[in-house]
Design a protein around this motif. Structure first.
Motif, short mmCIF file in Angstrom:
data_model
loop_
_atom_site.label_atom_id
_atom_site.label_comp_id
_atom_site.label_asym_id
_atom_site.label_seq_id
_atom_site.Cartn_x
_atom_site.Cartn_y
_atom_site.Cartn_z
N PRO A 128 55.85 33.41 31.86
CA PRO A 128 54.72 32.74 30.98
C PRO A 128 53.75 31.97 31.72
O PRO A 128 54.01 31.86 33.03
N ALA A 129 52.58 31.60 31.13
CA ALA A 129 51.69 30.85 31.60
C ALA A 129 51.88 29.36 31.25
O ALA A 129 52.21 29.05 30.36
N HIS A 130 50.67 28.71 32.13
CA HIS A 130 50.52 27.23 31.49
C HIS A 130 48.92 26.92 31.95
O HIS A 130 48.57 27.45 32.78
N LYS A 131 48.46 25.93 31.18
CA LYS A 131 47.01 25.56 31.28
C LYS A 131 46.80 25.17 32.87
O LYS A 131 45.56 25.23 33.52
N ASN A 132 47.79 24.72 33.69
CA ASN A 132 47.68 24.36 34.96
C ASN A 132 47.34 25.56 35.89
O ASN A 132 46.91 25.44 36.82
N LEU A 133 47.59 26.76 35.38
CA LEU A 133 47.07 28.01 35.95
C LEU A 133 45.65 27.97 36.41
O LEU A 133 45.34 28.67 37.74
N ILE A 134 44.62 27.37 35.73
CA ILE A 134 43.40 27.33 36.05
C ILE A 134 43.17 26.58 37.47
O ILE A 134 42.13 26.98 38.13
N GLY A 135 44.21 25.74 37.80
CA GLY A 135 44.07 25.06 39.15
C GLY A 135 44.12 26.04 40.36
O GLY A 135 43.45 25.68 41.43
N VAL A 136 44.52 27.33 40.06
CA VAL A 136 44.87 28.32 41.32
C VAL A 136 43.37 28.69 41.83
O VAL A 136 43.35 28.79 42.97
N ASN A 137 42.53 28.81 41.04
CA ASN A 137 41.11 29.07 41.44
C ASN A 137 40.64 28.01 42.49
O ASN A 137 39.85 28.27 43.22
N PHE A 138 41.18 26.66 42.74
CA PHE A 138 40.88 25.85 43.50
C PHE A 138 41.74 25.69 44.37
O PHE A 138 41.49 25.35 45.82
N GLU A 139 42.98 25.41 44.11
CA GLU A 139 44.08 25.23 44.95
C GLU A 139 44.49 26.28 46.03
O GLU A 139 44.86 25.83 47.11
N LEU A 140 43.97 27.51 45.82
CA LEU A 140 44.24 28.81 46.76
C LEU A 140 43.03 28.95 47.40
O LEU A 140 42.87 30.38 47.93
N VAL A 141 41.92 28.29 47.03
CA VAL A 141 40.62 28.77 47.87
C VAL A 141 40.74 29.13 49.25
O VAL A 141 40.05 29.94 49.91
N ASP A 142 41.36 28.42 49.82
CA ASP A 142 41.59 28.22 51.35
C ASP A 142 42.83 28.81 51.94
O ASP A 142 43.16 29.10 52.89
N ALA A 143 43.63 29.41 50.97
CA ALA A 143 45.08 29.68 51.32
C ALA A 143 45.25 31.27 51.92
O ALA A 143 44.15 31.99 51.74
N GLU A 144 46.01 31.54 52.96
CA GLU A 144 46.09 32.64 53.57
C GLU A 144 46.68 33.77 52.44
O GLU A 144 47.57 33.47 51.74
#
Length: 299
Positions: free
Chosen positions: A86-102
Motif C-alpha cells: 500500500p501507499a500513503h500520502k507521505n510518499l510525496i516526500g520521497v521526492n525531497f527526502e531522497l534527493v541527495d540519497a545514495e
C-alpha cells in the motif's frame, strides 16, 4: 521469478490505476500470485482494493526511506492470490527526502528483489509525473505498460515518456522494454478513436495491445466499493476486457498458460494464503472483518 510491469504515463486521467488494479486482479483470479505495488501518493490503488487510510501502516513510503522491508508491508486483498504493497500520502516526500540519497533510483528495485521468487507478476502503479517515484518504478521494472486515451493530445504527450524510457534504458536499466500501449476509455464508434488507433499501429506495431478498455460504468463504480471490477461485476464489459488483457500478456510470457473465462457465479470463500507471506491469525481477523471473497475462473 516475477515479471515486473510498471503502469505509467506522465499524463493523468488515462486509466493507470484502473489498469493496475484490474490487471492485477485478473492475474490473481487465474491463480497467478500477484503483487500490486502502489507507488502513487494519491493511494488510489490502495483504496481501490479496499484498504483504508492508515498513517501507521507499513507502506511504500516506509519501504523507500528504509524504515521497513517490503515483505513486512504486504497486505492481503479480497482475491486469494493478490497482495498489495500500500501507499500513503507521505510518499510525496520521497521526492525531497531522497534527493541527495545514495542509490536513490534503486530503492524500489532493491526492496523487491527478495519478493521476486514468491510472485508470478508484480504490477507497479506509477504517479502521473516523471518524478523520482516513477523513476524508481521504471528502474525496478522489466517493462512499461503505457495507458492512454485515443486523443491527439495523448499522442503528443507520449513522446516525453518514450524519451524517458530510452534514457533509463541507456543509463539505469538496460533490460527495460515496452510491454505495450493500452487504449483506455475507448469508444470505437468515433472517427477520432479510429484515426488515433491507426496512428499508434503505424508507430508501435505489435506493441499496441489488441485489447482495448471501453468506457464502462461498472468499471468506474468498482473503486468506490473497494473492489476490482471482477468482484464487483464479473460479467461486465470492463471485467472481460481486463481478463482479455491478462490473456494477451500471459500468452507472451507464459506460453501454454490460459487465463480462463469468468465463472457464472463469482463468490467463493478464499483459502488462507501461505503462512510465509501473511501471518495467518492476522489474515483470519482481516478476512472476518471484510467478508473475504475470491473468484473462480475455471468455469
Amino acid at each position: 521469478m516475477a515479471r515486473i510491469i510498471a503502469v505509467a504515463n506522465q499524463k493523468g486521467g488515462v486509466g493507470k490505476t484502473t489498469t493496475a488494479i484490474n490487471l492485477s486482479a485478473s492475474f490473481a483470479a487465474a491463480k497467478l500470485n500477484t503483487l500490486l505495488a502502489d507507488c502513487d501518493p494519491q493511494s488510489n490503488a490502495t483504496s481501490g482494493l479496499g484498504l483504508g487510510k492508515d498513517p501507521e501502516r507499513d507502506s511504500t513510503y516506509k519501504v523507500l526511506i528504509g524504515q521497513c522491508q517490503a515483505m513486512a508491508a504486504l497486505k492481503p486483498s479480497a482475491l486469494e492470490h493478490l497482495f498489495v504493497l500500500p501507499a500513503h500520502k507521505n510518499l510525496i516526500g520521497v521526492n525531497f527526502e531522497l534527493v541527495d540519497a545514495e542509490n536513490r533510483e534503486f530503492r524500489l528495485r532493491d526492496s523487491l528483489v527478495p519478493l521476486r521468487d514468491r510472485f508470478n507478476f508484480m504490477v507497479l502503479d506509477c504517479p502521473p509525473a516523471l518524478d523520482l517515484l516513477t523513476l524508481n518504478a521504471l528502474v525496478a521494472a522489466d517493462s512499461v505498460l503505457i495507458t492512454m486515451q485515443a486523443e491527439y493530445f495523448a499522442l503528443e504527450g507520449i513522446s516525453e515518456l518514450l524519451d524517458t524510457i530510452e534514457r533509463i534504458r541507456a543509463t539505469l536499466n538496460s533490460r527495460l522494454e515496452i510491454e505495450g500501449v493500452l487504449l483506455t476509455m475507448f469508444d470505437e464508434r468515433t472517427n477520432l478513436a479510429q484515426q488515433v488507433t491507426e496512428e499508434l499501429k503505424r508507430f508501435f506495431g505489435e506493441k499496441l495491445f489488441r485489447t482495448t478498455i471501453p468506457r464502462n460504468i461498472r468499471l468506474a463504480e468498482a473503486p468506490s466499493h473497494g473492489k476490482p471490477v471482477l468482484l464487483y461485476d464479473s460479467k461486465s464489459r470492463g471485467a472481460e476486457s481486463y481478463l482479455q488483457l491478462a490473456r494477451e500478456i500471459t500468452a507472451r510470457h507464459m506460453p501454454g498458460f490460459a487465463v480462463p473465462e469468468p465463472a457464472e457465479h463469482a463468490e467463493a470463500v478464499a483459502e488462507e494464503p501461505e503462512a510465509q507471506v501473511v501471518n495467518a491469525p492476522r489474515w483470519r481477523r482481516w478476512r472476518e472483518r471484510n467478508k473475504l471473497v475470491t473468484i473462480d475462473l475455471k468455469g
